[in-house]
Structure formats: C-alpha cells, structure tokens
Design a protein around this motif. Structure first.
Motif, PDB file in Angstrom:
ATOM      1  N   ALA A 228       0.823  -1.207   0.000  1.00  0.00           N
ATOM      2  CA  ALA A 228       0.000   0.000   0.000  1.00  0.00           C
ATOM      3  C   ALA A 228       0.859   1.260   0.000  1.00  0.00           C
ATOM      4  N   GLN A 229       0.652   2.095  -0.988  1.00  0.00           N
ATOM      5  CA  GLN A 229       1.301   3.395  -1.066  1.00  0.00           C
ATOM      6  C   GLN A 229       0.185   4.440  -1.052  1.00  0.00           C
ATOM      7  N   ILE A 230      -0.112   4.940   0.125  1.00  0.00           N
ATOM      8  CA  ILE A 230      -1.272   5.828   0.281  1.00  0.00           C
ATOM      9  C   ILE A 230      -0.824   7.278   0.170  1.00  0.00           C
ATOM     10  N   GLY A 231      -1.327   7.941  -0.861  1.00  0.00           N
ATOM     11  CA  GLY A 231      -1.052   9.354  -1.032  1.00  0.00           C
ATOM     12  C   GLY A 231      -2.219  10.194  -0.545  1.00  0.00           C
ATOM     13  N   PHE A 232      -2.045  11.502  -0.591  1.00  0.00           N
ATOM     14  CA  PHE A 232      -3.095  12.432  -0.157  1.00  0.00           C
ATOM     15  C   PHE A 232      -3.234  13.546  -1.187  1.00  0.00           C
ATOM     16  N   ARG A 233      -4.470  13.968  -1.415  1.00  0.00           N
ATOM     17  CA  ARG A 233      -4.710  15.043  -2.369  1.00  0.00           C
ATOM     18  C   ARG A 233      -4.119  16.352  -1.873  1.00  0.00           C
ATOM     19  N   GLU A 234      -3.666  17.174  -2.804  1.00  0.00           N
ATOM     20  CA  GLU A 234      -3.188  18.500  -2.443  1.00  0.00           C
ATOM     21  C   GLU A 234      -4.382  19.399  -2.145  1.00  0.00           C
ATOM     22  N   ASN A 235      -4.339  20.079  -1.009  1.00  0.00           N
ATOM     23  CA  ASN A 235      -5.455  20.917  -0.585  1.00  0.00           C
ATOM     24  C   ASN A 235      -5.009  21.719   0.622  1.00  0.00           C
ATOM     25  N   LEU A 236      -5.560  22.901   0.793  1.00  0.00           N
ATOM     26  CA  LEU A 236      -5.177  23.728   1.932  1.00  0.00           C
ATOM     27  C   LEU A 236      -5.785  23.251   3.238  1.00  0.00           C
ATOM     28  N   SER A 237      -6.993  22.678   3.179  1.00  0.00           N
ATOM     29  CA  SER A 237      -7.747  22.396   4.402  1.00  0.00           C
ATOM     30  C   SER A 237      -8.091  20.933   4.626  1.00  0.00           C
ATOM     31  N   PHE A 238      -8.278  20.166   3.564  1.00  0.00           N
ATOM     32  CA  PHE A 238      -8.771  18.792   3.687  1.00  0.00           C
ATOM     33  C   PHE A 238      -7.641  17.796   3.446  1.00  0.00           C
TER      34      PHE A 238
END
Length: 424
Positions: free
Chosen positions: A402-412
């Motif tokens: 599992a390579q879990i990334g995160f969306r680019e966002n200022l708040s979420f």
C-alpha cells in the motif's frame, strides 16, 4: 501557481513580515505535514506565509482562542477561494446564475445565529435513528461487494467509504441515491475551487460543475415547496411556511453546504479510521475483541488524523494572537491538525492511543459557535461501518504494498486510496 487571493495583497500592504524558511511547512502538501506542524509550534506558532497570504496558527490554545472570539475573528472568509477565480471561470459562474453562499460556516451573527437555530430543528435524534438501519444495510451490501473480489483485495475508500455517507446525506435531503457519482463530482469541484491551488485553465471544468450543483440545490427547494416530503429540505421549507425567518436562497445555500460537508469529510473519516487502525494493528485487534471501544477509537482518529486540518478566519481589527500583532483585514489559517498534536494539551501526541483520556479535546469539528452541526451523524456512520467491518472481516489488513497518497489541498487531508486485503 495562480495569483494569491485578496488577503495576500492586503496583508503585504499592511506590512506583514515574511518568513524565509517556513519551517518545512508546505500549505497544500498533505502527504505528512505533522513534522512541519511540530516545527511551527516550537519555533513560530504564529507565522505569516506570503505564499498564501495567511497567518498560520498552530498551537491549540491560540487556535481555540481565535475560534472562540468570533467578534474579532470573522468566519466570512471560510468559503472564499484560496486562489482568485480566473476571468473565464468567473464568466461561466456569473452567466450560470451562481449565487450560492455558505450554509453556516462563513456566516456571522446575527445571521448565523438565526439560520443555525432553524437548521438545528431538522437535525433531530429521530432522523438519525431512522437512518441507522439503512446505513447498516448499505454498509453490509458494500462489504459484500468488496469481499466478492476474486483476488481478495479492495480499496476501502472507493469500495465502502465513498458511497455510504453520500447515500446517507442524499437520503436525509430527499435526493435520489442514484445521483451519488454526480454529487461526488460536484463536491470534488467545490473542494478544488475553494481550497485548491488551481490556475485559470484548471478552474474552467470545475466552474461548470458548480453552476450545475447550485442549480440542482435551487431545484430541490422548489420541489420541496411543490411536493413536500419527509426530508430535511422539506422540514426547512415547512419551518419557513410556519413563520421561521429563512429564505429560499438560504435553504438552497444550506443544501449546497450539506451536500458537500455532509459526506465529503465523513468519507475521509471512515477511510482514515480504517487506514489508521489497520496501521496500528494492536488497536484494530482491540476493537475486534471489544467493539464498545469503537467510540473512543473514533475520537482518537479525529485527533490523530482528522479530515479537516485547517480552517480560515479574518481579523476585523488590529489584534494579537499568541502575543503576535495581527493587522486588521488579515487572513488567519487555523491549523487544527497541528493543534490536535500540541504537546501542551495531549500526552505523547504523536502516538495513536485509543485509550487516550484527552482525545475528545481535539478540534477537528471546530470550536465555538461554528462547531460542526453534523458531528453526531458523522460519528454514527463511522461507528456503524467499523462495527460491521470487524464483525464481517476481522482479518482485514492494509495491503503489503500500500502506497497511500493524499490530495493537495489547503484544508482537507484526503487519502487517494486505502488498499486492503483479507483472509478467507
């Protein structure tokens, strides 16, 4: 990168200092921001970041003080686009009649007080109780589909967490659950346009989606007037007919907000609960052995890895935060994701501990007059999903690769996937 919004220009004009190192903080990078948060708390807990035009506040006491003082720190910029809308996106939205405004989060008293009091009438324990059987049934059906995978793998985010809260909020508002993909698309556009870092060209398809989204919210209010129904929008229209001081535009704006906030952050909460608990196997085994520990585990997930890690305010006068002078008109970014790991409030804050006695001091639902109206519904859905999952597939685990990334966002802080596997 698009041009920073008006608060940046206002702050620079006011003579705000510019930090040269940023202490490792990258405003839109949600991959693993916690080390940078710790540096900010230690070295510069109130820092002006010229890249976004906001004062970044990272200590728990300062974040709470700003949330609490709504007379000095207005919520009016909470829904303001971080980046200015480009000319083409602006044209599309104007010609499409887009006039949506915040349901509650960007409103200020007395308007906020009036509308919240009316909206609270529709968020009743009766409605939650009525929804619970359907949430369980939908969760079981989603688990059945995921567990039917021939290779014994799935993505908990897309297979389970994506649909459950969306179906719930659509049902609550009297919308056809078959529209889940459409509302998810519109919600993605709202998140990107409001809290994302989009250039003018990237904004255009999202502008079209927001026009469609707003027109649908207005249609739902018209339909509630025409046909009534047993749903939240009909309740608000009924309250209006009974003399409550709320306009159709305000009801549509509440719909616009709830159809986003009512599922987007809950989808993330469910995904993060699975991701974090499976990443701390002893905690997963603990709730499998004793499901009564699930509520405390949810509070700890909210503290340790909340769906919303930052929210905005605007200074209405010259003031101070944590002893630092803040000019009138300055934008404030309250980093709850940092406050939730403040060493002055939480013992061993970097550790995930479902037995933590202070977990409920987290600020992932905000604080003060804008405390999240739907917090109980979010926690209810997360609890049900966890209960059903541990009962059905206690062997669930994160995929080895599992390579879990995160969306680019200022708040979420939203994971892009939660790959899982299980034993037969």
């Amino acid at each position: 990168m698009a041009t920073p919004s008006a608060p940046a220009a206002e702050a620079v004009a006011a003579g705000c200092p510019v930090d040269h190192g940023h202490h490792g903080y990258s405003p839109f990078d949600m991959t693993d921001p916690f080390a940078a948060y710790a540096e900010l708390r230690r070295d510069e807990p109130v820092m002006y970041d010229e890249r976004i035009g906001y004062w970044v506040v990272t200590r728990w006491a300062d974040v709470r003080a700003v949330f609490e003082d709504w007379e000095t720190f207005s919520s009016e910029n909470a829904q303001q686009p971080v980046r200015e809308r480009g000319p083409e996106a602006t044209r599309i939205m104007q010609e499409g009649g887009f006039t949506a405004y915040s349901g509650l989060s960007a409103r200020t008293p007395p308007e906020h007080t009036r509308i919240r009091a009316i909206a609270q009438r529709a968020f009743t324990p009766r409605r939650y109780k009525a929804l619970e059987p359907a949430i369980r049934e939908n969760t079981r059906a989603a688990l059945d589909r995921m567990l039917a995978s021939p290779d014994g793998t799935g993505d908990f985010l897309s297979d389970i967490a994506f649909d459950i809260p969306t179906i719930t909020i659509l049902t609550l508002l009297g919308v056809d659950p078959a529209m889940v993909p459409t509302y998810k698309k519109w919600s993605d556009s709202r998140a990107a346009m409001t809290w994302g870092d989009l250039d003018d060209e990237q904004q255009i398809p999202h502008a079209h989606n927001l026009v469609d989204y707003w027109q649908e919210c207005q249609r739902l209010v018209v339909e509630a007037h025409r046909a009534g129904g047993d749903n939240l929008i009909a309740d608000l229209v009924g309250a209006q007919d009974g003399g409550a001081e709320i306009t159709d535009h305000e009801i549509a704006s509440l719909c616009y907000s709830l159809l986003f906030a009512g599922h987007e952050t809950t989808t993330t909460l469910i995904a993060n609960s699975i991701r974090v608990l499976l990443g701390h196997r002893e905690s997963w085994e603990a709730i499998v052995a004793d499901p009564s520990r699930i509520p405390s585990a949810i509070d700890e997930v909210l503290r340790y890895s909340g769906s919303i890690v930052a929210w905005r305010r605007k200074a209405l006068k010259d003031t101070e935060i944590g002893g630092v002078a803040i000019p009138e008109g300055a934008g404030i970014l309250l980093v709850m994701g940092s406050a939730n790991r403040d060493e002055n409030v939480f013992t061993h804050p970097e550790e995930f501990d479902i037995d933590r006695v202070d977990a409920r001091n987290h600020m992932s639902f905000g604080y003060g007059i804008h405390y999240c109206l739907g917090n109980m519904l979010a926690k209810l859905q997360d609890r049900i999903v966890l209960e059903e999952t541990i009962a059905r597939v206690p062997s669930l685990r994160l995929a080895d690769d599992a390579q879990i990334g995160f969306r680019e966002n200022l708040s979420f802080r939203v994971p892009t996937s939660v790959p899982v596997t299980w034993e037969d």
